[in-house]
Scaffold this active site. Sequence first.
Site, short mmCIF file in Angstrom:
data_model
loop_
_atom_site.label_atom_id
_atom_site.label_comp_id
_atom_site.label_asym_id
_atom_site.label_seq_id
_atom_site.Cartn_x
_atom_site.Cartn_y
_atom_site.Cartn_z
CG HIS A 77 7.84 -1.47 4.45
ND1 HIS A 77 6.93 -2.50 4.55
CD2 HIS A 77 7.16 -0.34 4.76
CE1 HIS A 77 5.74 -2.00 4.90
NE2 HIS A 77 5.86 -0.69 5.05
CD GLU B 287 2.34 -1.77 6.72
OE1 GLU B 287 2.23 -0.61 7.11
OE2 GLU B 287 2.61 -2.06 5.54
CG HIS C 116 -0.29 4.03 7.94
ND1 HIS C 116 -1.25 3.54 7.08
CD2 HIS C 116 0.80 3.25 7.76
CE1 HIS C 116 -0.76 2.51 6.41
NE2 HIS C 116 0.48 2.31 6.80
CG HIS D 108 -0.30 0.08 2.54
ND1 HIS D 108 -0.84 -0.50 3.66
CD2 HIS D 108 0.83 0.70 2.95
CE1 HIS D 108 -0.06 -0.24 4.70
NE2 HIS D 108 0.96 0.48 4.30
C1 DHB Z 1 6.14 3.68 3.28
C2 DHB Z 1 5.54 2.44 3.37
C3 DHB Z 1 4.42 2.27 4.19
O1 DHB Z 1 3.81 1.06 4.38
C4 DHB Z 1 3.87 3.34 4.85
O2 DHB Z 1 2.74 3.14 5.54
C5 DHB Z 1 4.49 4.59 4.78
C6 DHB Z 1 5.63 4.75 3.99
C7 DHB Z 1 7.33 3.90 2.40
O3 DHB Z 1 7.77 2.98 1.71
O4 DHB Z 1 7.84 5.00 2.34
FE FE Z 2 2.13 1.13 5.89
#
Ligand code: DHB
Ligand code: FE
Length: 292
Positions: A197, A244, A59, A12
């Site tokens: 991530h 997530e 978020h 997302h």
């Molecule tokens: C990023 C990824 C995410 O899942 C998020 O909620 C906010 C930022 C990113 O890759 O920058």
């Molecule tokens: Fe996220």
Amino acid sequence: MARITASVFTSHVPAIGAALDLGKTQEPYWQPVFKGYEFSKQWMKEHRPDVVFLVYNDHATAFSLDFIPTFAIGTAAQFQPADEGWGPRPVPVVQGHPELAAHIAQSVIQDDFDLTIVNRMDVDHGLTVPLSLMCGQPPAEDFHWPCPVIPFAVNVVQYPVPSGRRCFQLGQAIRRAVDSFDQDLNVHIWGTGGMSHQLQGPRAGLINKEFDNAFLDQLIADPATLAQKPHIDYVREAGSEGIELVMWLIARGAMSDCNGQGGQPRVAHRFYHVPASNTAVGHLILEDASAA
Ligand code: DHB
Ligand code: FE
């Protein structure tokens, strides 16, 4: 009766929303990301659902540290795109399905999952970016999302977060709930967020392609075993925001093979790409055996 005929899984990344909104999809950096969703947009047109049950995470947009629901079901008639600091995304208002949402809340709570019922909730990139990726974003003023959406927010932001096992079992309870709704509705369930991530600390920028692809393999072939993976493994291997991914187990647990109702789903589409912002993008479309 209502039935779940497919599950969709996708990352997302907020920068994907910005690339769409600012007309950057054909830039060399973004082109391969959006190419991975060309099939999906066509598939959505050919398999148009009546309702999408969309599992995502907020978020700190609708919720904050003031109160932190583990599982929140959106029962409203409408959900506004949230202002995440740059103004709300220029996307349509999300229409809910209060009747089915209320039925699922009733069924799942009686089935021992203590959901929080939310009658007013703005929806952030966690929900609107998957919708944009799957449904496209024509610049037309009269563009609407193709169907009503039930937002289902999972806390994967502030510890303690729910286990993969709990998420998988919740998906099974959601299938029972949909199965017992007495309107003839074609329902898709989406699991969103991930893949690997980490946005913070000394490991910021962490991506783990091996973990991600093994996760996709096991999500398809053996989700019940995948559901036993402890959250610390996600954080170690896939980064702090990689947690997530537990949300994908809710959607997977709602497929018929996880409920003694049929064989393995058909993999209609699989896509994986690095990088997109700080995130590995993963995407799957699974067609339920009962839909064959
Ligand atoms: C990023 C990824 C995410 O899942 C998020 O909620 C906010 C930022 C990113 O890759 O920058
Ligand atoms: Fe996220």
